[in-house]
Design a protein around this motif. Structure first.
Motif, PDB file in Angstrom:
ATOM      1  N   ILE A 134      17.296 -34.050  31.500  1.00 17.35           N
ATOM      2  CA  ILE A 134      17.857 -34.387  32.811  1.00 17.35           C
ATOM      3  C   ILE A 134      18.690 -35.664  32.721  1.00 17.35           C
ATOM      4  O   ILE A 134      19.770 -35.761  33.312  1.00 17.35           O
ATOM      5  N   GLY A 135      18.192 -36.636  31.958  1.00 17.09           N
ATOM      6  CA  GLY A 135      18.944 -37.886  31.769  1.00 17.09           C
ATOM      7  C   GLY A 135      20.263 -37.663  31.062  1.00 17.09           C
ATOM      8  O   GLY A 135      21.291 -38.254  31.420  1.00 17.09           O
ATOM      9  N   ILE A 136      20.251 -36.800  30.060  1.00 18.04           N
ATOM     10  CA  ILE A 136      21.488 -36.496  29.329  1.00 18.04           C
ATOM     11  C   ILE A 136      22.498 -35.791  30.235  1.00 18.04           C
ATOM     12  O   ILE A 136      23.678 -36.143  30.267  1.00 18.04           O
ATOM     13  N   VAL A 137      22.030 -34.811  31.002  1.00 16.85           N
ATOM     14  CA  VAL A 137      22.924 -34.083  31.914  1.00 16.85           C
ATOM     15  C   VAL A 137      23.436 -35.006  33.016  1.00 16.85           C
ATOM     16  O   VAL A 137      24.625 -34.971  33.370  1.00 16.85           O
ATOM     17  N   ALA A 138      22.562 -35.861  33.552  1.00 20.20           N
ATOM     18  CA  ALA A 138      22.984 -36.802  34.596  1.00 20.20           C
ATOM     19  C   ALA A 138      24.029 -37.777  34.039  1.00 20.20           C
ATOM     20  O   ALA A 138      25.027 -38.093  34.717  1.00 20.20           O
ATOM     21  N   GLY A 139      23.817 -38.250  32.826  1.00 19.03           N
ATOM     22  CA  GLY A 139      24.800 -39.137  32.202  1.00 19.03           C
ATOM     23  C   GLY A 139      26.141 -38.452  32.014  1.00 19.03           C
ATOM     24  O   GLY A 139      27.199 -39.054  32.229  1.00 19.03           O
ATOM     25  N   TYR A 140      26.091 -37.187  31.621  1.00 17.96           N
ATOM     26  CA  TYR A 140      27.323 -36.424  31.453  1.00 17.96           C
ATOM     27  C   TYR A 140      28.069 -36.273  32.778  1.00 17.96           C
ATOM     28  O   TYR A 140      29.281 -36.469  32.850  1.00 17.96           O
ATOM     29  N   VAL A 141      27.324 -35.936  33.826  1.00 17.84           N
ATOM     30  CA  VAL A 141      27.947 -35.753  35.143  1.00 17.84           C
ATOM     31  C   VAL A 141      28.567 -37.063  35.630  1.00 17.84           C
ATOM     32  O   VAL A 141      29.694 -37.078  36.151  1.00 17.84           O
ATOM     33  N   VAL A 142      27.841 -38.171  35.462  1.00 15.40           N
ATOM     34  CA  VAL A 142      28.373 -39.478  35.878  1.00 15.40           C
ATOM     35  C   VAL A 142      29.637 -39.812  35.078  1.00 15.40           C
ATOM     36  O   VAL A 142      30.652 -40.247  35.650  1.00 15.40           O
ATOM     37  N   ALA A 143      29.586 -39.620  33.762  1.00 17.25           N
ATOM     38  CA  ALA A 143      30.763 -39.901  32.931  1.00 17.25           C
ATOM     39  C   ALA A 143      31.945 -39.024  33.345  1.00 17.25           C
ATOM     40  O   ALA A 143      33.079 -39.505  33.437  1.00 17.25           O
ATOM     41  N   LEU A 144      31.664 -37.756  33.621  1.00 18.92           N
ATOM     42  CA  LEU A 144      32.732 -36.847  34.019  1.00 18.92           C
ATOM     43  C   LEU A 144      33.352 -37.266  35.350  1.00 18.92           C
ATOM     44  O   LEU A 144      34.584 -37.263  35.508  1.00 18.92           O
ATOM     45  N   ILE A 145      32.524 -37.657  36.305  1.00 24.27           N
ATOM     46  CA  ILE A 145      33.042 -38.089  37.608  1.00 24.27           C
ATOM     47  C   ILE A 145      33.867 -39.358  37.470  1.00 24.27           C
ATOM     48  O   ILE A 145      34.968 -39.464  38.034  1.00 24.27           O
ATOM     49  N   VAL A 146      33.354 -40.330  36.720  1.00 29.97           N
ATOM     50  CA  VAL A 146      34.078 -41.594  36.564  1.00 29.97           C
ATOM     51  C   VAL A 146      35.425 -41.368  35.889  1.00 29.97           C
ATOM     52  O   VAL A 146      36.467 -41.835  36.374  1.00 29.97           O
ATOM     53  N   PHE A 147      35.421 -40.644  34.783  1.00 31.32           N
ATOM     54  CA  PHE A 147      36.678 -40.421  34.068  1.00 31.32           C
ATOM     55  C   PHE A 147      37.630 -39.517  34.856  1.00 31.32           C
ATOM     56  O   PHE A 147      38.848 -39.676  34.764  1.00 31.32           O
ATOM     57  N   SER A 148      37.108 -38.599  35.638  1.00 30.47           N
ATOM     58  CA  SER A 148      37.972 -37.759  36.471  1.00 30.47           C
ATOM     59  C   SER A 148      38.646 -38.583  37.564  1.00 30.47           C
ATOM     60  O   SER A 148      39.837 -38.386  37.849  1.00 30.47           O
ATOM     61  N   CYS A 149      37.906 -39.500  38.167  1.00 28.32           N
ATOM     62  CA  CYS A 149      38.507 -40.381  39.187  1.00 28.32           C
ATOM     63  C   CYS A 149      39.600 -41.255  38.575  1.00 28.32           C
ATOM     64  O   CYS A 149      40.681 -41.408  39.150  1.00 28.32           O
ATOM     65  N   LEU A 150      39.306 -41.819  37.399  1.00 26.10           N
ATOM     66  CA  LEU A 150      40.305 -42.651  36.732  1.00 26.10           C
ATOM     67  C   LEU A 150      41.540 -41.835  36.332  1.00 26.10           C
ATOM     68  O   LEU A 150      42.676 -42.303  36.489  1.00 26.10           O
ATOM     69  N   THR A 151      41.333 -40.628  35.874  1.00 27.66           N
ATOM     70  CA  THR A 151      42.448 -39.757  35.506  1.00 27.66           C
ATOM     71  C   THR A 151      43.278 -39.393  36.729  1.00 27.66           C
ATOM     72  O   THR A 151      44.511 -39.404  36.680  1.00 27.66           O
ATOM     73  N   TYR A 152      42.611 -39.089  37.833  1.00 30.06           N
ATOM     74  CA  TYR A 152      43.325 -38.750  39.064  1.00 30.06           C
ATOM     75  C   TYR A 152      44.207 -39.911  39.517  1.00 30.06           C
ATOM     76  O   TYR A 152      45.386 -39.715  39.847  1.00 30.06           O
ATOM     77  N   ILE A 153      43.655 -41.108  39.503  1.00 32.86           N
ATOM     78  CA  ILE A 153      44.428 -42.281  39.923  1.00 32.86           C
ATOM     79  C   ILE A 153      45.596 -42.516  38.978  1.00 32.86           C
ATOM     80  O   ILE A 153      46.739 -42.730  39.415  1.00 32.86           O
ATOM     81  N   GLN A 154      45.325 -42.479  37.681  1.00 30.88           N
ATOM     82  CA  GLN A 154      46.370 -42.740  36.688  1.00 30.88           C
ATOM     83  C   GLN A 154      47.515 -41.738  36.805  1.00 30.88           C
ATOM     84  O   GLN A 154      48.685 -42.116  36.821  1.00 30.88           O
TER      85      GLN A 154
END
Length: 144
Positions: free
Chosen positions: A80-100
């Motif tokens: 669960i921790g690994i999947v949660a970390g993946y989801v958080v990383a994906l959301i953060v990088f997706s937001c940064l990509t969208y802005i960029q």
């Protein structure tokens, strides 16, 4: 006779096409949603690969510990921790990509708009010259 204004505009257009235009002209061929969507799809795959590599590196680093203590670990909470970390990383990088890519698209459209304005000016000069030369040929009668 050479029209200096036309030459200056053509030179400016050529400099743009070889400089900034190499970066911005391909972007202007996309709709905003398509351009950002493609960037987000690419981001998804890159984040997935990157996260997998980071996990593999961590697992390799702590490999001995993991093998000795795997029977004592709570694997469900670890998963669960690994999947949660993946989801958080994906959301953060997706937001940064969208802005960029939104900023990049806005800058490209603004830059290409100026380029098309210069093309319009050049087209008007050509049409003016064409009208002048067409008028000279028809009026005045026969020439040799």
């Amino acid at each position: 006779m050479i029209n200096e204004e036309k030459v200056k505009i053509m030179n400016k257009l050529a400099m743009y096409e070889n400089g900034e235009g190499k970066k911005y002209l391909p972007v202007s061929k996309y709709y905003r949603s398509d351009y950002i969507g493609l960037a987000l799809i690419k981001n998804f795959f890159l984040v997935t690969i990157g996260y997998g590599l980071v996990l593999a590196g961590i697992a390799a680093y702590y490999g001995e510990y993991l093998l000795e203590n795997i029977h004592k670990m709570d694997l469900i909470s670890l998963g669960i921790g690994i999947v949660a970390g993946y989801v958080v990383a994906l959301i953060v990088f997706s937001c940064l990509t969208y802005i960029q890519y939104s900023v990049k698209y806005y800058r490209a459209k603004k830059s290409v708009k100026k380029y098309y304005g210069e093309l319009t000016r050049l087209d008007k000069i050509y049409s003016r010259e064409e009208k002048k030369s067409a008028g000279r040929r028809t009026s005045g009668g026969y020439r040799r």
